[in-house]
Design an enzyme around this catalytic site. Structure first.
Site, mmCIF file in Angstrom:
data_model
loop_
_atom_site.group_PDB
_atom_site.id
_atom_site.type_symbol
_atom_site.label_atom_id
_atom_site.label_comp_id
_atom_site.label_asym_id
_atom_site.label_seq_id
_atom_site.Cartn_x
_atom_site.Cartn_y
_atom_site.Cartn_z
ATOM 1 N N CYS A 36 63.796 56.024 24.860
ATOM 2 C CA CYS A 36 64.957 56.876 25.138
ATOM 3 C C CYS A 36 65.374 57.722 23.941
ATOM 4 O O CYS A 36 66.246 58.572 24.067
ATOM 5 C CB CYS A 36 66.139 56.007 25.561
ATOM 6 S SG CYS A 36 66.659 54.880 24.256
ATOM 7 N N CYS A 107 66.658 48.459 25.588
ATOM 8 C CA CYS A 107 67.831 48.662 24.729
ATOM 9 C C CYS A 107 68.151 47.396 23.937
ATOM 10 O O CYS A 107 68.542 47.466 22.768
ATOM 11 C CB CYS A 107 69.046 49.043 25.565
ATOM 12 S SG CYS A 107 68.687 50.237 26.838
HETATM 13 FE FE1 FES Z 1 68.678 54.176 24.782
HETATM 14 FE FE2 FES Z 1 69.778 52.115 25.992
HETATM 15 S S1 FES Z 1 69.068 53.926 26.903
HETATM 16 S S2 FES Z 1 69.342 52.331 23.892
#
Ligand code: FES
Length: 211
Positions: A36, A107
């Protein structure tokens, strides 16, 4: 709207524990998630005698799951020995939070990796790391994947900022694809130096720029 998060996650997200930076940290890390592009930084203070974590703080540029995991694992790590803290897994963290949505597993992995890297940083700086692996180009590249490219939020290897990296008799040379007077040149080279000079057989790190 109902969030797909447990009450515990929401509580830690809204009121995270141990947030911040430790200026004179004994070990620190900055980890980024390729999934992400978010980042987490972890800082530890360690008691030299007992090897226990006296204090730990984190900064997160991630989502609610990441902040909640950072909060809970820093709670869990405080007071533990380095070896005990290394064993904290993302599964334990997620269980302690009452579960995380599967799509958010990365995450919590990111937060746990941040803690482990800060411990590894301490161990390397204090000659406690296992010395069985000689530093090769691959080891350097693996390490450079923990240096963020502030232009993109991803690491300097995946974003092709590193043009060349090699090691000869303990002397490391890194060529960065940026002008020497670029606004981020100083920050990136300091971060690279910090990540590489703690390797046990690295004697010097020289950083060059393409322009
Ligand atoms: Fe990036 Fe959770 S979506 S740390």
């Amino acid at each position: 709207m109902k969030f797909p998060y447990s009450d515990k996650v929401l509580e830690h997200f809204r009121h995270p524990h141990n947030v911040g930076r430790i200026e004179d940290a004994d070990g620190k890390s900055m980890e980024g998630s390729p999934a992400c592009g978010d980042m987490v930084a972890v800082y530890i203070k360690v008691n030299v005698e007992t090897k226990r974590i006296d204090d730990v703080k984190f900064e997160s540029y991630g989502c609610a799951s990441n902040i909640a995991t950072g909060s809970i694992i820093t709670d869990m790590a405080k007071g533990k020995t380095l070896d005990e803290a290394k064993q904290i897994s993302w599964k334990e963290a997620s269980e302690a939070l009452g579960g995380l949505p599967p799509i958010k597993a990365h995450c919590s992995v990111l937060a746990v990796e941040g803690l482990r890297s800060a411990i590894r940083d301490y161990e390397e700086k204090h000659g406690l790391a296992a010395h069985d692996e000689p530093t090769t180009r691959e080891v350097l590249e693996r390490r450079l994947k923990h240096v963020m490219n502030p232009l993109t939020g991803l690491d300097v290897v995946r974003t092709n900022l590193i043009k060349e990296v090699d090691i000869k008799s303990g002397a490391v040379r890194v060529l960065i694809d940026l002008p020497r007077d670029h606004q981020f040149a100083k920050a990136i080279s300091e971060d690279i130096e910090d990540k590489l000079k703690s390797l046990w057989d690295v004697k010097s790190v020289s950083i060059e720029f393409t322009e």
